[in-house]
Design a protein around this motif. Structure first.
Motif, PDB file in Angstrom:
ATOM      1  N   GLY A  20     104.286 -63.911 -20.651  1.00 52.32           N
ATOM      2  CA  GLY A  20     105.293 -64.016 -19.462  1.00 52.32           C
ATOM      3  C   GLY A  20     104.292 -64.608 -18.139  1.00 52.32           C
ATOM      4  O   GLY A  20     103.452 -65.016 -18.292  1.00 52.32           O
ATOM      5  N   ALA A  21     105.243 -64.768 -17.317  1.00 56.35           N
ATOM      6  CA  ALA A  21     104.870 -65.050 -15.880  1.00 56.35           C
ATOM      7  C   ALA A  21     104.057 -64.156 -15.319  1.00 56.35           C
ATOM      8  O   ALA A  21     104.509 -63.740 -13.811  1.00 56.35           O
ATOM      9  CB  ALA A  21     106.028 -65.807 -15.164  1.00 56.35           C
ATOM     10  N   GLY A  22     103.090 -63.660 -15.280  1.00 57.37           N
ATOM     11  CA  GLY A  22     102.175 -62.642 -14.827  1.00 57.37           C
ATOM     12  C   GLY A  22     101.024 -63.275 -14.450  1.00 57.37           C
ATOM     13  O   GLY A  22     100.455 -64.102 -15.349  1.00 57.37           O
ATOM     14  N   ILE A  23     100.166 -62.727 -13.466  1.00 53.33           N
ATOM     15  CA  ILE A  23      99.077 -63.510 -12.971  1.00 53.33           C
ATOM     16  C   ILE A  23      97.904 -63.475 -14.135  1.00 53.33           C
ATOM     17  O   ILE A  23      97.250 -64.326 -14.191  1.00 53.33           O
ATOM     18  CB  ILE A  23      98.704 -62.839 -11.789  1.00 53.33           C
ATOM     19  N   SER A  47     107.114 -67.778 -21.758  1.00 59.76           N
ATOM     20  CA  SER A  47     108.306 -67.625 -21.254  1.00 59.76           C
ATOM     21  C   SER A  47     108.862 -68.501 -20.476  1.00 59.76           C
ATOM     22  O   SER A  47     107.907 -69.444 -20.105  1.00 59.76           O
ATOM     23  CB  SER A  47     108.624 -66.219 -20.473  1.00 59.76           C
ATOM     24  N   ASN A  49     109.696 -68.718 -17.266  1.00 63.00           N
ATOM     25  CA  ASN A  49     109.137 -68.600 -16.081  1.00 63.00           C
ATOM     26  C   ASN A  49     107.498 -68.897 -16.100  1.00 63.00           C
ATOM     27  O   ASN A  49     106.753 -69.379 -15.233  1.00 63.00           O
ATOM     28  CB  ASN A  49     109.083 -67.581 -15.242  1.00 63.00           C
ATOM     29  N   ALA A  50     106.652 -68.542 -17.149  1.00 60.91           N
ATOM     30  CA  ALA A  50     105.246 -68.560 -17.445  1.00 60.91           C
ATOM     31  C   ALA A  50     104.885 -70.195 -17.502  1.00 60.91           C
ATOM     32  O   ALA A  50     103.961 -70.358 -16.903  1.00 60.91           O
ATOM     33  CB  ALA A  50     105.137 -68.253 -18.811  1.00 60.91           C
ATOM     34  N   LEU A  53     104.266 -70.934 -13.843  1.00 61.92           N
ATOM     35  CA  LEU A  53     103.006 -70.561 -13.284  1.00 61.92           C
ATOM     36  C   LEU A  53     101.450 -71.236 -14.009  1.00 61.92           C
ATOM     37  O   LEU A  53     100.767 -71.578 -13.251  1.00 61.92           O
ATOM     38  CB  LEU A  53     102.812 -69.111 -13.763  1.00 61.92           C
ATOM     39  N   THR A  97     105.489 -58.928 -18.704  1.00 60.49           N
ATOM     40  CA  THR A  97     105.959 -58.671 -17.249  1.00 60.49           C
ATOM     41  C   THR A  97     107.289 -57.877 -17.266  1.00 60.49           C
ATOM     42  O   THR A  97     107.579 -57.286 -18.066  1.00 60.49           O
ATOM     43  CB  THR A  97     106.580 -59.994 -16.392  1.00 60.49           C
ATOM     44  N   ALA A  98     107.284 -57.306 -16.047  1.00 55.73           N
ATOM     45  CA  ALA A  98     108.482 -56.187 -15.670  1.00 55.73           C
ATOM     46  C   ALA A  98     109.553 -56.520 -16.092  1.00 55.73           C
ATOM     47  O   ALA A  98     110.815 -55.982 -16.678  1.00 55.73           O
ATOM     48  CB  ALA A  98     108.386 -55.848 -14.338  1.00 55.73           C
ATOM     49  N   ASP A  99     109.732 -58.080 -15.867  1.00 53.84           N
ATOM     50  CA  ASP A  99     111.199 -59.035 -16.364  1.00 53.84           C
ATOM     51  C   ASP A  99     111.186 -58.882 -17.867  1.00 53.84           C
ATOM     52  O   ASP A  99     112.205 -58.720 -18.189  1.00 53.84           O
ATOM     53  CB  ASP A  99     110.972 -60.372 -15.729  1.00 53.84           C
ATOM     54  N   LEU A 100     110.268 -59.128 -18.402  1.00 58.74           N
ATOM     55  CA  LEU A 100     110.180 -59.211 -19.993  1.00 58.74           C
ATOM     56  C   LEU A 100     110.731 -57.855 -20.580  1.00 58.74           C
ATOM     57  O   LEU A 100     111.479 -57.621 -21.332  1.00 58.74           O
ATOM     58  CB  LEU A 100     109.192 -59.831 -20.738  1.00 58.74           C
ATOM     59  N   ALA A 131     101.489 -55.758 -17.508  1.00 63.89           N
ATOM     60  CA  ALA A 131     100.659 -56.169 -16.438  1.00 63.89           C
ATOM     61  C   ALA A 131     101.600 -56.507 -15.275  1.00 63.89           C
ATOM     62  O   ALA A 131     102.402 -57.315 -15.339  1.00 63.89           O
ATOM     63  CB  ALA A 131      99.781 -57.358 -16.650  1.00 63.89           C
ATOM     64  N   MET A 132     101.424 -55.628 -14.279  1.00 63.41           N
ATOM     65  CA  MET A 132     102.113 -55.831 -13.007  1.00 63.41           C
ATOM     66  C   MET A 132     101.614 -54.853 -11.960  1.00 63.41           C
ATOM     67  O   MET A 132     100.706 -54.060 -11.917  1.00 63.41           O
ATOM     68  CB  MET A 132     103.615 -55.522 -13.207  1.00 63.41           C
ATOM     69  N   MET A 136     106.236 -51.899  -9.544  1.00 61.15           N
ATOM     70  CA  MET A 136     106.772 -52.264 -10.532  1.00 61.15           C
ATOM     71  C   MET A 136     106.795 -51.595 -11.786  1.00 61.15           C
ATOM     72  O   MET A 136     107.644 -51.486 -12.792  1.00 61.15           O
ATOM     73  CB  MET A 136     106.326 -54.086 -10.845  1.00 61.15           C
TER      74      MET A 136
HETATM   75  C1  LIG Z   1     102.137 -65.646  -8.723  1.00 61.70           C
HETATM   76  C2  LIG Z   1     102.922 -64.686  -9.241  1.00 61.70           C
HETATM   77  C3  LIG Z   1     102.164 -63.757 -10.235  1.00 61.70           C
HETATM   78  C4  LIG Z   1     103.103 -62.815 -10.772  1.00 61.70           C
HETATM   79  N1  LIG Z   1     102.656 -61.999 -11.555  1.00 61.70           N
HETATM   80  C5  LIG Z   1     103.093 -61.020 -12.176  1.00 61.70           C
HETATM   81  C6  LIG Z   1     102.726 -59.813 -12.943  1.00 61.70           C
HETATM   82  O1  LIG Z   1     101.616 -59.745 -13.062  1.00 61.70           O
HETATM   83  N2  LIG Z   1     103.509 -59.056 -13.463  1.00 61.70           N
HETATM   84  C7  LIG Z   1     104.996 -59.244 -13.417  1.00 61.70           C
HETATM   85  O2  LIG Z   1     105.646 -58.593 -13.843  1.00 61.70           O
HETATM   86  N3  LIG Z   1     105.458 -60.138 -12.619  1.00 61.70           N
HETATM   87  C8  LIG Z   1     104.683 -60.993 -12.086  1.00 61.70           C
HETATM   88  N4  LIG Z   1     105.250 -61.838 -11.146  1.00 61.70           N
HETATM   89  C9  LIG Z   1     106.884 -62.151 -11.106  1.00 61.70           C
HETATM   90  C10 LIG Z   1     107.442 -62.516 -12.429  1.00 61.70           C
HETATM   91  O3  LIG Z   1     106.913 -64.180 -12.318  1.00 61.70           O
HETATM   92  C11 LIG Z   1     108.977 -62.970 -12.232  1.00 61.70           C
HETATM   93  O4  LIG Z   1     109.410 -61.748 -12.305  1.00 61.70           O
HETATM   94  C12 LIG Z   1     109.593 -63.623 -13.296  1.00 61.70           C
HETATM   95  O5  LIG Z   1     111.004 -63.621 -13.240  1.00 61.70           O
HETATM   96  C13 LIG Z   1     108.950 -63.311 -14.760  1.00 61.70           C
HETATM   97  O6  LIG Z   1     109.459 -64.327 -15.671  1.00 61.70           O
HETATM   98  P1  LIG Z   1     109.178 -64.071 -17.322  1.00 61.70           P
HETATM   99  O7  LIG Z   1     109.012 -62.684 -17.330  1.00 61.70           O
HETATM  100  O8  LIG Z   1     110.349 -64.643 -17.833  1.00 61.70           O
HETATM  101  O9  LIG Z   1     107.996 -64.701 -17.535  1.00 61.70           O
HETATM  102  C14 LIG Z   1     104.618 -62.940 -10.507  1.00 61.70           C
HETATM  103  C15 LIG Z   1     104.914 -64.224 -10.024  1.00 61.70           C
HETATM  104  C16 LIG Z   1     104.363 -64.987  -9.515  1.00 61.70           C
HETATM  105  C17 LIG Z   1     104.811 -66.014  -8.362  1.00 61.70           C
END
Ligand SMILES: Cc1cc2nc3c(=O)[nH]c(=O)nc-3n(C[C@H](O)[C@H](O)[C@H](O)COP(=O)(O)O)c2cc1C
Length: 409
Positions: A20-23, A47, A49-50, A53, A97-100, A131-132, A136
């Protein structure tokens, strides 16, 4: 003593690596490298959103293959989410991610990764590495508990420095430890772990002179399937082979030519084995005398006198102790009576009977005899026959293996 090579548990396992889009996605690239080093077959899914990133090119260049993130790619005869969920032996999502987590819990399928998640029949094949930030995590922890109850595996986030610079719970587990968790996942499913399987395969040569020999049409296909499966079930494999059209992708291959050499190598190695499978097509006869050089054509008619070769399986039958001994019987048809006689004479635990037509073919009829049972197999691939053999060995034989394989696993 020779040091044992480290077993590659992940070799040839189909690992679907999602992110997912986590750091901590930067660690996913390293995890991918570790998986590739272990010789796993890896496919990467990101994902929606990944890919904002990180550029998927990073992953595709590491994996040297396509990276999956587009749910609506043109020209999909069978959608990717179906293909990927059917292909994967395991689906690891790191970082999750929390979102996933929220989407998984609430059955939302709004991109390729979440749709693939929902396409899994067996949820126990899924591992999430959340990871978050700590807040969160505290807000989605309950969802994680619910997902665990569904059989999904969780690698709990650790306490430590987070992306924000704060100290708290939410750090993704380190890639080396995630790798260990993936290995453990497979270890639990390997019934032959810690066991050694000795397999003979291929055709032997019995030399008439220095260049000519008597042999047979064995392709070595059955031996190859047996060795590949034994290794996939966790065994250390010793593979002793004569002439063969195909070889398994395993480390310990010993090549031989004659029945005499095969016997020597088998007797040298059998003590290490828990299971011995004689799938080689060993010549029953060998010339009484081998002529030095090359017999001249001018000789016209020649008579070659043959004598019986040593029966390696019979010899093993006398020495086998608690080892499982499996033999093959190739006859004109499926001759059960003769196979049973051979089984008794050679002290075999199991015998596979196949007709002459099985030679070189990919599919054949066969019968597997063990204890008082006969299983008849119709037009099965050699892989399927190998699967039957190992299923029986691990389930039924009254051997030290008993109990290693638990029913229902
Ligand atoms: C630079 C950056 C780092 C992020 N790191 C995290 C993270 O580590 N964990 C997390 O749950 N969300 C993190 N987010 C927020 C998610 O990217 C956001 O909730 C997104 O909708 C998740 O999309 P996905 O779960 O579909 O990949 C981060 C956002 C940005 C911009």
């Amino acid at each position: 003593m020779k040091k044992r090579k480290r077993m590659r548990i992940l070799k040839n396992k189909n690992v679907l690596l999602g992110s997912g889009a986590g750091i901590s996605i930067y660690k996913t690239a390293y995890l991918l490298r570790l998986l590739k080093k272990e010789k796993a077959n890896v496919k990467v899914i990101l994902s929606k959103n990944a890919v904002k990133l990180i550029n998927p090119v990073l992953f595709s260049s590491l994996i040297k293959d396509e990276v999956f993130f587009d749910q609506f790619k043109p020209y999909q005869y069978k959608p990717d989410h179906i293909n990927l969920s059917e292909w994967a032996d395991i689906f690891i999502i790191a970082p999750c991610t929390a979102d996933l987590i929220s989407k998984f819990k609430n059955r939302i399928a709004d991109d390729l990764l979440t749709t693939t998640f929902l396409s899994f029949k067996d949820k126990s094949k899924i591992i999430l590495a959340p990871a978050m930030e700590e807040n969160m995590w505290n807000n989605v922890k309950n969802y994680v508990t619910e997902l665990k109850k569904e059989g999904i595996n969780i690698i709990e986030p650790k306490k430590g420095e987070l992306a924000s610079g704060k100290i708290g719970t939410g750090r993704m587990e380190e890639p080396e430890n995630i790798l260990k968790e993936i290995e453990n996942f497979f270890l639990k499913k390997l019934p032959l772990i810690g066991k050694t399987v000795l397999i003979t395969s291929g055709a032997t040569r019995e030399y008439i002179d220095d260049v000519r020999f008597i042999s047979n049409a064995s392709s070595g296909k059955m031996g190859k399937e047996l060795a590949t499966l034994a290794e996939n079930l966790g065994a250390d494999v010793i593979f002793i082979t004569g002439d063969s059209k195909v070889l398994p992708d395993i480390e310990n291959i010993i090549k031989v030519k004659t029945c005499k050499e095969l016997r020597e190598k088998v007797l040298k190695n059998y003590k290490k084995a828990d299971i011995i499978i004689g799938a080689a097509a060993v010549s029953d006869f060998t010339p009484v005398k081998k002529v030095k050089g090359k017999i001249k054509r001018e000789k016209g008619e020649i008579i070659i006198k043959l004598k019986k070769t040593d029966d390696i399986l019979e010899e093993l039958g006398k020495r086998k102790g608690k080892r499982v001994l499996v033999g093959f019987s190739l006859e004109k048809g499926i001759d059960i009576k003769r196979a049973k006689e051979k089984m008794k004479k050679k002290n075999l635990d199991l015998i596979v009977v196949n007709p002459l037509s099985a030679m070189e073919k990919d599919k054949t009829d066969a019968a597997v005899i063990y204890k008082k049972r006969i299983i008849r197999l119709k037009n099965k691939t050699k892989r399927e026959i190998a699967q039957h053999i190992f299923k029986i060995i691990t389930f039924h034989c009254n051997t030290p293996l008993r109990g290693v394989y638990r029913r229902g696993e």
